[in-house]
Write a protein that holds these residues in place. Sequence first.
Motif, PDB file in Angstrom:
ATOM      1  N   ALA A  17       0.837  -1.198   0.000  1.00 13.36           N
ATOM      2  CA  ALA A  17       0.000   0.000   0.000  1.00 13.36           C
ATOM      3  C   ALA A  17       0.879   1.257   0.000  1.00 13.36           C
ATOM      4  O   ALA A  17       0.580   2.231  -0.697  1.00 13.36           O
ATOM      5  CB  ALA A  17      -0.925  -0.008   1.215  1.00 13.36           C
ATOM      6  N   ARG A  18       1.965   1.235   0.764  1.00  7.84           N
ATOM      7  CA  ARG A  18       2.882   2.379   0.801  1.00  7.84           C
ATOM      8  C   ARG A  18       3.480   2.629  -0.578  1.00  7.84           C
ATOM      9  O   ARG A  18       3.569   3.785  -1.027  1.00  7.84           O
ATOM     10  CB  ARG A  18       3.991   2.132   1.817  1.00  7.84           C
ATOM     11  N   SER A  19       3.898   1.560  -1.263  1.00  9.61           N
ATOM     12  CA  SER A  19       4.495   1.718  -2.594  1.00  9.61           C
ATOM     13  C   SER A  19       3.516   2.329  -3.580  1.00  9.61           C
ATOM     14  O   SER A  19       3.878   3.183  -4.392  1.00  9.61           O
ATOM     15  CB  SER A  19       4.973   0.357  -3.114  1.00  9.61           C
ATOM     16  N   VAL A  20       2.256   1.878  -3.507  1.00  6.36           N
ATOM     17  CA  VAL A  20       1.247   2.409  -4.426  1.00  6.36           C
ATOM     18  C   VAL A  20       1.032   3.891  -4.182  1.00  6.36           C
ATOM     19  O   VAL A  20       1.001   4.703  -5.117  1.00  6.36           O
ATOM     20  CB  VAL A  20      -0.075   1.631  -4.280  1.00  6.36           C
ATOM     21  N   VAL A  21       0.878   4.278  -2.916  1.00  4.82           N
ATOM     22  CA  VAL A  21       0.636   5.685  -2.582  1.00  4.82           C
ATOM     23  C   VAL A  21       1.814   6.546  -3.036  1.00  4.82           C
ATOM     24  O   VAL A  21       1.621   7.598  -3.664  1.00  4.82           O
ATOM     25  CB  VAL A  21       0.392   5.852  -1.071  1.00  4.82           C
ATOM     26  N   LEU A  38      -7.458   9.098  -3.397  1.00  3.23           N
ATOM     27  CA  LEU A  38      -6.516   8.021  -3.149  1.00  3.23           C
ATOM     28  C   LEU A  38      -7.242   6.685  -3.010  1.00  3.23           C
ATOM     29  O   LEU A  38      -6.783   5.660  -3.534  1.00  3.23           O
ATOM     30  CB  LEU A  38      -5.703   8.309  -1.882  1.00  3.23           C
ATOM     31  N   VAL A  39      -8.390   6.688  -2.315  1.00  3.09           N
ATOM     32  CA  VAL A  39      -9.161   5.452  -2.152  1.00  3.09           C
ATOM     33  C   VAL A  39      -9.539   4.896  -3.520  1.00  3.09           C
ATOM     34  O   VAL A  39      -9.407   3.692  -3.790  1.00  3.09           O
ATOM     35  CB  VAL A  39     -10.419   5.701  -1.296  1.00  3.09           C
ATOM     36  N   ARG A  40      -9.990   5.781  -4.410  1.00  2.00           N
ATOM     37  CA  ARG A  40     -10.389   5.343  -5.752  1.00  2.00           C
ATOM     38  C   ARG A  40      -9.180   4.906  -6.574  1.00  2.00           C
ATOM     39  O   ARG A  40      -9.238   3.911  -7.308  1.00  2.00           O
ATOM     40  CB  ARG A  40     -11.123   6.487  -6.452  1.00  2.00           C
ATOM     41  N   ALA A  41      -8.063   5.610  -6.430  1.00  3.83           N
ATOM     42  CA  ALA A  41      -6.896   5.332  -7.261  1.00  3.83           C
ATOM     43  C   ALA A  41      -6.203   4.025  -6.885  1.00  3.83           C
ATOM     44  O   ALA A  41      -5.635   3.356  -7.754  1.00  3.83           O
ATOM     45  CB  ALA A  41      -5.904   6.488  -7.159  1.00  3.83           C
ATOM     46  N   GLY A  48      -7.533  -1.984  -0.130  1.00  4.76           N
ATOM     47  CA  GLY A  48      -8.821  -1.550   0.377  1.00  4.76           C
ATOM     48  C   GLY A  48      -8.726  -0.267   1.175  1.00  4.76           C
ATOM     49  O   GLY A  48      -7.635   0.191   1.534  1.00  4.76           O
ATOM     50  N   GLY A  49      -9.890   0.313   1.477  1.00  3.17           N
ATOM     51  CA  GLY A  49      -9.921   1.590   2.174  1.00  3.17           C
ATOM     52  C   GLY A  49      -9.287   1.535   3.544  1.00  3.17           C
ATOM     53  O   GLY A  49      -8.536   2.443   3.933  1.00  3.17           O
ATOM     54  N   SER A  50      -9.559   0.486   4.326  1.00  4.47           N
ATOM     55  CA  SER A  50      -8.994   0.399   5.673  1.00  4.47           C
ATOM     56  C   SER A  50      -7.478   0.206   5.617  1.00  4.47           C
ATOM     57  O   SER A  50      -6.729   0.800   6.415  1.00  4.47           O
ATOM     58  CB  SER A  50      -9.652  -0.747   6.445  1.00  4.47           C
ATOM     59  N   THR A  51      -7.016  -0.613   4.661  1.00  4.76           N
ATOM     60  CA  THR A  51      -5.573  -0.806   4.497  1.00  4.76           C
ATOM     61  C   THR A  51      -4.903   0.496   4.092  1.00  4.76           C
ATOM     62  O   THR A  51      -3.822   0.843   4.600  1.00  4.76           O
ATOM     63  CB  THR A  51      -5.302  -1.879   3.434  1.00  4.76           C
ATOM     64  N   LEU A  52      -5.546   1.248   3.197  1.00  3.38           N
ATOM     65  CA  LEU A  52      -4.994   2.528   2.768  1.00  3.38           C
ATOM     66  C   LEU A  52      -4.886   3.499   3.937  1.00  3.38           C
ATOM     67  O   LEU A  52      -3.840   4.125   4.131  1.00  3.38           O
ATOM     68  CB  LEU A  52      -5.870   3.134   1.673  1.00  3.38           C
ATOM     69  N   ARG A  53      -5.933   3.634   4.716  1.00  2.00           N
ATOM     70  CA  ARG A  53      -5.921   4.595   5.821  1.00  2.00           C
ATOM     71  C   ARG A  53      -4.866   4.234   6.865  1.00  2.00           C
ATOM     72  O   ARG A  53      -4.201   5.115   7.421  1.00  2.00           O
ATOM     73  CB  ARG A  53      -7.314   4.689   6.439  1.00  2.00           C
ATOM     74  N   ALA A  54      -4.684   2.946   7.118  1.00  3.97           N
ATOM     75  CA  ALA A  54      -3.637   2.538   8.053  1.00  3.97           C
ATOM     76  C   ALA A  54      -2.262   2.892   7.493  1.00  3.97           C
ATOM     77  O   ALA A  54      -1.383   3.379   8.219  1.00  3.97           O
ATOM     78  CB  ALA A  54      -3.733   1.037   8.316  1.00  3.97           C
TER      79      ALA A  54
END
Length: 245
Positions: A17-21, A38-41, A48-54
């Motif tokens: 997830a970090r690499s994608v962001v 970011l959630v959509r991208a 997923g949304g929870s993984t992204l926010r973490a």
Amino acid sequence: MNVSPQVGEADLPPLSARSVVLSLLLGTHPPELPVKELVRAVEPFGVGGSTLRAALSRMVAAGDLRRTDAVYGLSDRLLARQRRQDEAVEARTRAWDGDWEMVVITATGRGPAERADLRGRLTTLRLAELREGVWLRPANLRRSLPEDLTQVAQTYAARPGRPARELAAELWPLDAWAATARALHAHVADAHLPADRFTAFAAVVRHLLADPVLPPELLPPDWPGAQLRSAYADFQREITGAIGR
């Protein structure tokens, strides 16, 4: 070796997830996105949304990102990385008149960490080490050397008394760089899934950062640098379109 470790197809790691962001923000100008974008991208990459926010929380805490309300942007440290990445793609050059940049290290008494940091900085400036403490490159880049280098080194314009092509081939493993560039270009042409393309182009960026960006007259025939840069520029436009910027 006066080049970063080379990246082949077998060395392409999976995306976190970090690499994608980071890949999204490093390729975005200005490098900031609202969390809803970011959630959509990141969704096509299986994040997923929870993984992204973490991941975003950890990245803010680590100093990778800054947050203003619901908008996330690169920290100053990573803004510098984006500038280096942009320069790797744009490769701003000028006509070469035969002069070389020479940097001679004059500081003494530095520890291993300081020496390693200086070597990294000089390599980032696309200089190559002829022998310990003596760094060279053709003077064909549109960039200035950092002023603080004067604290540890002296700089000169030089005209080495040996054939320039011979010297360039000694300083940089040009054939190896070109072979890896061609392999990466073939790999990205065959990568169609979003995660595969992101992973492949992350390797492309790392490889472009190791391109010495020599004058054309010092390069082997059919040098693939421009081809690889064009492929990455197309990918950047693709990402920009995908996030609606």
